[in-house]
Design an enzyme around this catalytic site. Structure first.
Site, PDB file in Angstrom:
ATOM      1  N   LYS A  94       0.844  -1.208   0.000  1.00 31.26           N
ATOM      2  CA  LYS A  94       0.000   0.000   0.000  1.00 31.26           C
ATOM      3  C   LYS A  94       0.873   1.249   0.000  1.00 31.26           C
ATOM      4  O   LYS A  94       0.606   2.205  -0.736  1.00 31.26           O
ATOM      5  CB  LYS A  94      -0.936  -0.015   1.221  1.00 31.26           C
ATOM      6  CG  LYS A  94      -2.063  -1.014   1.080  1.00 31.26           C
ATOM      7  CD  LYS A  94      -2.878  -1.218   2.353  1.00 31.26           C
ATOM      8  CE  LYS A  94      -3.892  -2.343   2.146  1.00 31.26           C
ATOM      9  NZ  LYS A  94      -4.718  -2.636   3.319  1.00 31.26           N
ATOM     10  N   GLN A 148      -4.820  -1.253   9.475  1.00 29.64           N
ATOM     11  CA  GLN A 148      -4.715  -2.601   8.902  1.00 29.64           C
ATOM     12  C   GLN A 148      -5.314  -3.631   9.858  1.00 29.64           C
ATOM     13  O   GLN A 148      -4.999  -3.664  11.048  1.00 29.64           O
ATOM     14  CB  GLN A 148      -3.242  -2.930   8.595  1.00 29.64           C
ATOM     15  CG  GLN A 148      -3.035  -4.217   7.828  1.00 29.64           C
ATOM     16  CD  GLN A 148      -3.629  -4.198   6.412  1.00 29.64           C
ATOM     17  OE1 GLN A 148      -3.769  -3.161   5.789  1.00 29.64           O
ATOM     18  NE2 GLN A 148      -3.995  -5.360   5.915  1.00 29.64           N
ATOM     19  N   ASP A 172     -11.173   2.855   3.543  1.00 29.59           N
ATOM     20  CA  ASP A 172     -11.481   1.430   3.416  1.00 29.59           C
ATOM     21  C   ASP A 172     -12.981   1.213   3.182  1.00 29.59           C
ATOM     22  O   ASP A 172     -13.396   0.118   2.800  1.00 29.59           O
ATOM     23  CB  ASP A 172     -11.089   0.690   4.706  1.00 29.59           C
ATOM     24  CG  ASP A 172      -9.752  -0.016   4.587  1.00 29.59           C
ATOM     25  OD1 ASP A 172      -9.427  -0.500   3.492  1.00 29.59           O
ATOM     26  OD2 ASP A 172      -9.037  -0.084   5.608  1.00 29.59           O
TER      27      ASP A 172
HETATM   28  N1  GUN Z   1      -6.917  -6.669   6.105  1.00 31.11           N
HETATM   29  C1  GUN Z   1      -7.174  -7.443   5.031  1.00 31.11           C
HETATM   30  N2  GUN Z   1      -7.690  -6.707   4.032  1.00 31.11           N
HETATM   31  C2  GUN Z   1      -7.775  -5.436   4.487  1.00 31.11           C
HETATM   32  C3  GUN Z   1      -8.220  -4.228   3.905  1.00 31.11           C
HETATM   33  O1  GUN Z   1      -8.678  -4.150   2.763  1.00 31.11           O
HETATM   34  N3  GUN Z   1      -8.135  -3.123   4.697  1.00 31.11           N
HETATM   35  C4  GUN Z   1      -7.665  -3.180   5.964  1.00 31.11           C
HETATM   36  N4  GUN Z   1      -7.635  -2.043   6.670  1.00 31.11           N
HETATM   37  N5  GUN Z   1      -7.240  -4.293   6.533  1.00 31.11           N
HETATM   38  C5  GUN Z   1      -7.300  -5.418   5.788  1.00 31.11           C
END
Ligand code: GUN
Length: 283
Positions: free
Chosen positions: A53, A97, A120
């Site tokens: 990311k 996350q 998100d």
């Molecule tokens: N953990 C697994 N996929 C995601 C996601 O798309 N966003 C976040 N914040 N955590 C995750």
């Protein structure tokens, strides 16, 4: 003959567009676009996701602020960090996350993220807006899948779509996006009575199960579009999806590979949401 939907290629195209938009934003407002990425603990998979990311942000000119906190961080300390980020005008998006270590009240943490910085799209407000087909920040994986379908000119209107998985992150927003695009949608899950029969009805099958190669060829209708959200390891430790790709592909009109399918689109939509959040903060 099936066609592979090349998520990696579509993501590259989209990221170039986002990069141009970000540059234009910076020129127009003489300001940066900022994304805060918060990770707690040392979950291996999360580390890879977070690294990707941050790298993707760099690629398109979004400024990332990474916070790596130790596993034993108290709830209160994380809450304070999120509140600071919420109040900081240089931060347009906040991403925590998941999963957080077990001792955290994740729901309470996520509720501290302002709706307009919820890149998100996990908040009750954003999910609610989506269910009413209103403008919102939409969960990245389902939104990325819609962009892939659009890119391939796959019409959703009037089609039977089956989504396997009912999570707030993928299954539910996916179902709502498909419904908003006029598909007839069935959501299946671990308690579904006859999963195979439901799957065989699907013109568009979305697998978000979390079990390696779970979808076999006898569960797929001829000429179906198969979208694989899974990210698993097979018996040899090789990355694979929820779909038994080699066996299923011959039955499909379109199929997404793992890796190189949905994954690159998810991160691309995070960049898109962050840019969108920044633009909306100016209006
Ligand atoms: N953990 C697994 N996929 C995601 C996601 O798309 N966003 C976040 N914040 N955590 C995750």
């Amino acid at each position: 003959m099936y066609k592979i939907i090349d998520g990696k290629k579509i993501a590259v195209e989209m990221r170039q567009n986002i990069k141009n938009c970000v540059n234009e934003y910076k020129r127009r407002y003489a300001a940066e676009i900022g994304l805060a990425v918060v990770m707690v603990g040392d979950n291996q998979a999360s580390q890879v996701y977070v690294r990707n990311k941050i790298k993707a942000c760099e690629e398109v000119g979004i400024k990332s602020f990474a916070y790596y906190l130790p596993e034993e961080t108290p709830q209160k300390e994380l809450e304070e960090l999120i509140c600071e980020l919420a109040a900081n005008d240089s931060i347009n998006g906040i991403l925590v996350q998941l999963p957080l270590p077990k001792h955290f009240d994740s729901e309470k943490i996520l509720k501290l993220i302002p709706v307009e910085k919820d890149v998100d799209g996990f908040s009750a407000e954003n999910l609610g807006m989506l269910s009413q087909n209103n403008e919102c920040l939409t969960s990245c994986t389902p939104n990325g899948i819609m962009k892939m379908l659009e890119h391939e000119n796959i019409s959703v209107c009037g089609k039977k779509a089956v989504v396997i998985g009912r999570s707030n992150i993928v299954g539910k927003p996916m179902a709502m996006l498909l419904l908003n695009a006029d598909a007839t949608v069935t959501v299946c899950h671990s308690k579904t009575a006859n999963l195979k029969a439901e799957c065989l009805e699907a013109d568009i099958l979305i697998a978000a199960i979390g079990k390696a190669k779970f979808i076999k060829s006898d569960m797929v209708k001829d000429e179906a579009v198969v979208i694989d959200v899974g990210m698993n390891r097979d018996e040899n430790g090789k990355l694979c999806g929820d779909v038994d790709y080699e066996a299923v592909k011959e039955k499909c009109s379109y199929i997404t590979p793992v890796p190189g399918g949905v994954g690159p689109m998810t991160i691309t939509m995070l960049l898109y949401n962050t840019y969108t959040a920044a633009v909306r903060s100016r209006n």
